[in-house]
Design an enzyme around this catalytic site. Structure first.
Site, PDB file in Angstrom:
ATOM      1  CG  HIS A  21      81.595  29.263  26.124  1.00 20.60           C
ATOM      2  ND1 HIS A  21      82.632  28.178  26.233  1.00 20.60           N
ATOM      3  CD2 HIS A  21      81.700  29.485  27.547  1.00 20.60           C
ATOM      4  CE1 HIS A  21      83.059  27.756  27.315  1.00 20.60           C
ATOM      5  NE2 HIS A  21      82.450  28.722  28.213  1.00 20.60           N
ATOM      6  CB  CYS A  75      87.291  27.163  21.807  1.00 21.05           C
ATOM      7  SG  CYS A  75      85.729  27.309  21.655  1.00 21.05           S
TER       8      CYS A  75
HETATM    9  N1  ARG Z   1      84.585  21.174  26.450  1.00 26.37           N
HETATM   10  C1  ARG Z   1      84.694  22.698  26.674  1.00 26.37           C
HETATM   11  C2  ARG Z   1      83.761  23.077  27.555  1.00 26.37           C
HETATM   12  O1  ARG Z   1      82.512  22.619  27.484  1.00 26.37           O
HETATM   13  C3  ARG Z   1      84.691  23.244  25.381  1.00 26.37           C
HETATM   14  C4  ARG Z   1      85.036  24.613  25.463  1.00 26.37           C
HETATM   15  C5  ARG Z   1      85.115  25.480  24.497  1.00 26.37           C
HETATM   16  N2  ARG Z   1      85.607  26.926  24.532  1.00 26.37           N
HETATM   17  C6  ARG Z   1      85.015  28.134  23.997  1.00 26.37           C
HETATM   18  N3  ARG Z   1      85.587  29.112  24.254  1.00 26.37           N
HETATM   19  N4  ARG Z   1      83.932  27.865  23.757  1.00 26.37           N
HETATM   20  O2  ARG Z   1      83.933  23.981  28.446  1.00 26.37           O
END
Ligand code: ARG
Length: 272
Positions: free
Chosen positions: A165, A265
């Site tokens: 991300h 996150c």
């Molecule tokens: N386990 C989640 C996923 O892989 C973690 C998300 C983390 N969020 C973020 N905004 N990077 O989607």
């Protein structure tokens, strides 16, 4: 100067790592929802101590990643662009957040047609929406965000699966105002060569993070323009930020990192 913010968060009461959708997740390693709740509570209380408003959405059983609220909405000037998850395990989260916005009086809400993991891949600089793609958000969602939110979007390509991300590799320290340009911090190696050149052009004064700071989710920071909430392991980044006049505020998010997440996150910013 710090500005007060409004955040939406979701307590990790049902936190678990029982599927793998990013390289940080390992279901064979033990995780504790109680430890996650304690760390999350400290993060929430840190925001409140800094003068910010924190709203909470009810967590749902069976949605262990719902704590990562940043993935469920992008709000600019009171316009809400919801999310559409890539992984089927997270799909249902989007509707819970849509309903929260409806119940809290938001009327300008659009649910995206393209895969869109919201602030996971979108970062508002005050002038531009920086938009990541490569692992999660569909590049077509960038054009959709530009049309729905009415803000210019700059697409950036992520190339390292650990930084799946945009918010794992870049964050905004200070939004652009009439008084000056935006300031950001990022980890160049997470981006394609062309995107690195774009970032260098747009943000020649950016704070550049080390590999070690990226690995502990140091780029998943949350800044109010002065206080920068960071994982406690992000020591070199904290020093670089302090040298620029920011106040690093450390939090322990080790349990949430087991799901591939950090402070940002967990934090959806509601801009009006
Ligand atoms: N386990 C989640 C996923 O892989 C973690 C998300 C983390 N969020 C973020 N905004 N990077 O989607």
């Amino acid at each position: 100067m710090p500005t007060t913010r409004r955040y939406l968060m979701c307590e990790p009461r049902f936190f678990a790592v029982d599927y793998v959708i990013n390289p940080w997740m390992d279901p064979t390693k033990p995780v504790s929802a109680d430890v996650a709740v304690a760390q999350w509570t400290e993060l929430r209380d840190t925001y409140r101590r800094l003068g910010h408003t924190v709203e909470e959405i009810d967590p749902q059983p069976g949605l262990p990643d719902m704590v990562f609220a940043a993935n469920s909405g992008t709000v600019v000037d009171g316009r809400v662009l919801g999310s559409r998850f890539r992984a089927p395990q997270r799909t249902a989260e989007a509707e819970h957040f849509r309903r929260w916005f409806v119940e809290h009086g938001y009327r300008d809400i659009t649910m995206p047609a393209k895969v869109n993991e919201a602030e996971g891949d979108f970062a508002w600089t005050g002038r531009l929406l920086l938009a990541g793609t490569g692992f999660r958000t569909d590049p077509a969602a960038h054009a959709e965000a530009q049309e729905v939110l009415g803000v210019p979007v700059v697409s950036l390509s992520l190339v390292d699966p650990r930084y799946y991300h945009l918010d794992t590799a870049l964050f905004v320290l200070t939004e652009a105002t009439d008084a000056g340009p935006a300031q950001i911090a990022y980890y160049p190696e997470a981006f394609s060569a062309g995107s690195r050149r774009v970032l260098a052009r747009l943000f020649p004064d950016a704070v550049i993070a080390t590999a070690a700071d990226a690995e502990c989710f140091g780029l998943n920071g949350v800044s109010d323009g002065r206080n920068v909430v960071l994982p406690l392991e992000a020591t070199e980044l904290a020093a670089r930020l302090a040298a620029r006049g920011y106040d690093p505020v450390h939090v322990d998010i080790s349990e949430l990192r087991k799901a591939g997440g950090g402070p940002k996150c967990c934090t959806l910013e509601i801009r009006k």
